[in-house]
Design a protein around this motif. Structure first.
Motif, mmCIF file in Angstrom:
data_model
loop_
_atom_site.group_PDB
_atom_site.id
_atom_site.type_symbol
_atom_site.label_atom_id
_atom_site.label_comp_id
_atom_site.label_asym_id
_atom_site.label_seq_id
_atom_site.Cartn_x
_atom_site.Cartn_y
_atom_site.Cartn_z
ATOM 1 N N VAL A 45 0.843 -1.200 0.000
ATOM 2 C CA VAL A 45 0.000 0.000 0.000
ATOM 3 C C VAL A 45 0.880 1.253 0.000
ATOM 4 N N GLY A 46 1.980 1.181 -0.665
ATOM 5 C CA GLY A 46 2.955 2.261 -0.711
ATOM 6 C C GLY A 46 4.327 1.636 -0.812
ATOM 7 N N GLU A 47 5.347 2.450 -0.684
ATOM 8 C CA GLU A 47 6.698 1.881 -0.720
ATOM 9 C C GLU A 47 7.621 2.648 0.202
ATOM 10 N N GLY A 48 8.674 1.969 0.603
ATOM 11 C CA GLY A 48 9.665 2.593 1.463
ATOM 12 C C GLY A 48 9.860 1.909 2.800
ATOM 13 N N TYR A 49 8.887 1.061 3.216
ATOM 14 C CA TYR A 49 9.022 0.333 4.469
ATOM 15 C C TYR A 49 8.485 -1.080 4.269
ATOM 16 N N VAL A 50 9.286 -2.092 4.616
ATOM 17 C CA VAL A 50 8.904 -3.497 4.432
ATOM 18 C C VAL A 50 8.931 -4.207 5.786
ATOM 19 N N LEU A 51 7.795 -4.808 6.121
ATOM 20 C CA LEU A 51 7.659 -5.591 7.341
ATOM 21 C C LEU A 51 7.506 -7.057 6.944
ATOM 22 N N THR A 52 8.355 -7.906 7.498
ATOM 23 C CA THR A 52 8.296 -9.346 7.228
ATOM 24 C C THR A 52 8.301 -10.098 8.549
ATOM 25 N N GLY A 53 7.977 -11.363 8.476
ATOM 26 C CA GLY A 53 8.019 -12.211 9.658
ATOM 27 C C GLY A 53 7.300 -13.500 9.380
ATOM 28 N N ARG A 54 6.997 -14.221 10.444
ATOM 29 C CA ARG A 54 6.271 -15.480 10.325
ATOM 30 C C ARG A 54 5.126 -15.497 11.319
ATOM 31 N N VAL A 55 4.061 -16.189 10.963
ATOM 32 C CA VAL A 55 2.953 -16.427 11.888
ATOM 33 C C VAL A 55 3.177 -17.823 12.457
ATOM 34 N N LEU A 56 3.243 -17.890 13.789
ATOM 35 C CA LEU A 56 3.583 -19.133 14.473
ATOM 36 C C LEU A 56 2.589 -19.419 15.586
ATOM 37 N N SER A 57 2.493 -20.693 15.947
ATOM 38 C CA SER A 57 1.726 -21.097 17.119
ATOM 39 C C SER A 57 2.664 -21.090 18.317
ATOM 40 N N SER A 58 2.178 -20.637 19.460
ATOM 41 C CA SER A 58 3.010 -20.684 20.665
ATOM 42 C C SER A 58 3.227 -22.135 21.104
ATOM 43 N N GLU A 59 2.411 -23.030 20.594
ATOM 44 C CA GLU A 59 2.541 -24.452 20.893
ATOM 45 C C GLU A 59 3.534 -25.068 19.916
ATOM 46 N N GLY A 60 4.771 -25.193 20.333
ATOM 47 C CA GLY A 60 5.791 -25.820 19.511
ATOM 48 C C GLY A 60 6.405 -24.926 18.447
ATOM 49 N N CYS A 61 6.074 -23.651 18.426
ATOM 50 C CA CYS A 61 6.622 -22.694 17.448
ATOM 51 C C CYS A 61 6.392 -23.149 16.008
ATOM 52 N N ARG A 62 5.310 -23.860 15.775
ATOM 53 C CA ARG A 62 5.079 -24.345 14.413
ATOM 54 C C ARG A 62 4.447 -23.252 13.554
ATOM 55 N N PRO A 63 4.804 -23.221 12.270
ATOM 56 C CA PRO A 63 4.241 -22.225 11.351
ATOM 57 C C PRO A 63 2.739 -22.414 11.180
ATOM 58 N N LEU A 64 2.046 -21.304 10.934
ATOM 59 C CA LEU A 64 0.607 -21.335 10.691
ATOM 60 C C LEU A 64 0.336 -20.807 9.276
ATOM 61 N N PRO A 65 0.499 -21.691 8.264
ATOM 62 C CA PRO A 65 0.260 -21.261 6.885
ATOM 63 C C PRO A 65 -1.204 -20.893 6.670
ATOM 64 N N GLY A 66 -1.436 -19.955 5.765
ATOM 65 C CA GLY A 66 -2.793 -19.539 5.437
ATOM 66 C C GLY A 66 -3.429 -18.617 6.458
ATOM 67 N N SER A 67 -2.665 -18.167 7.446
ATOM 68 C CA SER A 67 -3.199 -17.212 8.414
ATOM 69 C C SER A 67 -3.550 -15.913 7.702
ATOM 70 N N GLY A 94 4.694 -20.096 7.067
ATOM 71 C CA GLY A 94 4.175 -19.104 8.000
ATOM 72 C C GLY A 94 4.632 -17.688 7.683
ATOM 73 N N GLY A 95 5.499 -17.533 6.665
ATOM 74 C CA GLY A 95 6.062 -16.226 6.347
ATOM 75 C C GLY A 95 5.063 -15.266 5.724
ATOM 76 N N TYR A 96 5.305 -13.975 5.939
ATOM 77 C CA TYR A 96 4.509 -12.929 5.305
ATOM 78 C C TYR A 96 5.421 -11.758 4.955
ATOM 79 N N ARG A 97 4.932 -10.902 4.054
ATOM 80 C CA ARG A 97 5.648 -9.688 3.646
ATOM 81 C C ARG A 97 4.611 -8.611 3.362
ATOM 82 N N PHE A 98 4.832 -7.416 3.916
ATOM 83 C CA PHE A 98 3.941 -6.279 3.717
ATOM 84 C C PHE A 98 4.791 -5.037 3.483
ATOM 85 N N ASP A 141 7.745 -11.496 14.109
ATOM 86 C CA ASP A 141 6.990 -12.738 14.144
ATOM 87 C C ASP A 141 5.720 -12.499 14.940
ATOM 88 N N LEU A 142 4.659 -13.137 14.526
ATOM 89 C CA LEU A 142 3.350 -13.011 15.149
ATOM 90 C C LEU A 142 3.004 -14.374 15.740
#
Length: 147
Positions: A45-67, A94-98, A141-142
């Motif tokens: 929604v613009g340019e100049g700042y990129v936020l990345t990370g992964r969405v994870l479950s606190s149970e076992g730090c497993r990725p949550l694809p499709g979040s 679990g990765g995302y980029r905005f 990370d979320l």
């Protein structure tokens, strides 16, 4: 005997890490008065700042694809609007980029980006990201709690 005790202690420590001890849930933050549901699916929604990370479950730090991750922030003029709203879905790992324009401070608030994250079997997370002055990228990370 001492070596056996140390070995058992180390094994317990490693097992607790594998069970999610190193994956504390992300802190909740205010939703604020400007949230509107059903943000358009887009990663920019613009340019100049990129936020990345992964969405994870606190149970076992497993990725949550499709979040579903909704973002909303003020534009360069300091106002909220549809042009500054987006929905991104996390990838298989679990990765995302905005990407957005760097959010300005407004009405006494520091620059921030609102996020709402939902994933099957997990509590909804509402939080905010606060960019550090002078940066153009950040990782956040979320980590969601199971229901």
């Amino acid at each position: 005997m001492k070596n056996l005790f140390v070995s058992v202690l180390l094994a317990l420590l490693l097992a607790s890490r594998a069970a999610g001890a190193d994956c504390p849930p992300t802190a909740h933050d205010e939703i604020g008065p400007f949230y509107r549901p059903d943000a358009p699916v887009r990663a920019k929604v613009g340019e100049g700042y990129v936020l990345t990370g992964r969405v994870l479950s606190s149970e076992g730090c497993r990725p949550l694809p499709g979040s579903r991750i909704e973002f909303w922030l003020v534009g360069p003029e300091g106002r909220y609007g549809d042009a500054y709203r987006a929905t991104v879905h996390s990838m298989a790992d679990g990765g995302y980029r905005f990407e957005c324009a760097p959010p300005p401070a407004y009405v006494g608030r520091p620059p921030h980006i609102h996020l709402m994250v939902t994933a099957a079997g997990h509590e909804r997370l509402i939080t905010q990201h606060y960019p550090q002055p002078g940066t153009t990228t950040a990782e956040m990370d979320l980590v969601l709690e199971p229901r």
